[in-house]
Design a protein around this motif. Sequence first.
Motif, PDB file in Angstrom:
ATOM      1  N   VAL A  41      -9.172  24.005  16.267  1.00 16.13           N
ATOM      2  CA  VAL A  41     -10.173  23.611  17.254  1.00 16.13           C
ATOM      3  C   VAL A  41      -9.985  22.167  17.718  1.00 16.13           C
ATOM      4  O   VAL A  41     -10.407  21.789  18.821  1.00 16.13           O
ATOM      5  N   ASN A  44      -8.647  21.349  21.246  1.00  9.79           N
ATOM      6  CA  ASN A  44      -9.487  21.433  22.435  1.00  9.79           C
ATOM      7  C   ASN A  44      -9.812  20.051  23.004  1.00  9.79           C
ATOM      8  O   ASN A  44     -10.160  19.925  24.178  1.00  9.79           O
ATOM      9  N   ARG A  49     -12.422  19.232  26.166  1.00  7.22           N
ATOM     10  CA  ARG A  49     -13.550  20.051  25.709  1.00  7.22           C
ATOM     11  C   ARG A  49     -14.009  19.527  24.367  1.00  7.22           C
ATOM     12  O   ARG A  49     -13.188  19.119  23.543  1.00  7.22           O
ATOM     13  N   PRO A  51     -14.740  19.610  20.732  1.00  5.29           N
ATOM     14  CA  PRO A  51     -14.289  20.496  19.644  1.00  5.29           C
ATOM     15  C   PRO A  51     -15.443  21.148  18.883  1.00  5.29           C
ATOM     16  O   PRO A  51     -15.335  22.309  18.474  1.00  5.29           O
ATOM     17  N   THR A  53     -18.458  21.992  20.034  1.00  4.59           N
ATOM     18  CA  THR A  53     -19.012  23.064  20.861  1.00  4.59           C
ATOM     19  C   THR A  53     -18.066  24.257  20.886  1.00  4.59           C
ATOM     20  O   THR A  53     -18.503  25.409  20.791  1.00  4.59           O
ATOM     21  N   GLN A  54     -16.789  24.002  21.012  1.00  5.30           N
ATOM     22  CA  GLN A  54     -15.803  25.086  21.022  1.00  5.30           C
ATOM     23  C   GLN A  54     -15.784  25.827  19.681  1.00  5.30           C
ATOM     24  O   GLN A  54     -15.660  27.052  19.650  1.00  5.30           O
ATOM     25  N   TYR A  55     -15.940  25.090  18.579  1.00  7.82           N
ATOM     26  CA  TYR A  55     -15.984  25.724  17.257  1.00  7.82           C
ATOM     27  C   TYR A  55     -17.190  26.650  17.163  1.00  7.82           C
ATOM     28  O   TYR A  55     -17.078  27.773  16.673  1.00  7.82           O
ATOM     29  N   LEU A  57     -18.856  28.118  19.658  1.00  8.89           N
ATOM     30  CA  LEU A  57     -18.701  29.269  20.554  1.00  8.89           C
ATOM     31  C   LEU A  57     -17.704  30.284  20.001  1.00  8.89           C
ATOM     32  O   LEU A  57     -17.970  31.485  19.945  1.00  8.89           O
ATOM     33  N   GLN A  58     -16.535  29.799  19.600  1.00 11.71           N
ATOM     34  CA  GLN A  58     -15.510  30.705  19.089  1.00 11.71           C
ATOM     35  C   GLN A  58     -15.927  31.321  17.757  1.00 11.71           C
ATOM     36  O   GLN A  58     -15.665  32.495  17.492  1.00 11.71           O
TER      37      GLN A  58
END
Length: 145
Positions: A41, A44, A49, A51, A53-55, A57-58
């Motif tokens: 992550v 990102n 992006r 990281p 927030t991406q963690y 979401l994913q």
Amino acid sequence: MQEQIFTPEVFREIERRELLLRVDRNWVVHIDAMDDLISSVGLNAYAQRDPVTQYKLQGSDMFEEMIATIREETVRGVLTVAPRRVVERKQVLVDGTAGLKGDKTVNRTVKKAPEKAGPNDPCPCGSGKKYKKCCGSPASASKGE
């Protein structure tokens, strides 16, 4: 159909066991996948992006996928379960013959051949010495023992 084959109590137990089995297996896979996500992550940030927030979401997507997989595999497992057949075994060999003497059975004890003593094992004669110093020595072999 499965509830007709099994009693309701047995069928509920089958459902419970299948669900626990699937949760256990898929949870371990999910934890490993989350560890991989943690290590990937950070990339990102290069794409501008966040990281964290991406963690989130994913990770949420992966969790929902795990739940769907558990449901699918549990239903498949419950619907494909079949009752076990109990196999009755009949005695074929009676008293050394193939059933020629009727239903009479004979209990036999099988004697195991004594193992050959190794050089450092206690002597089988009971002297308390090592075999190589007692009955296994070249001197005792010349005596004819």
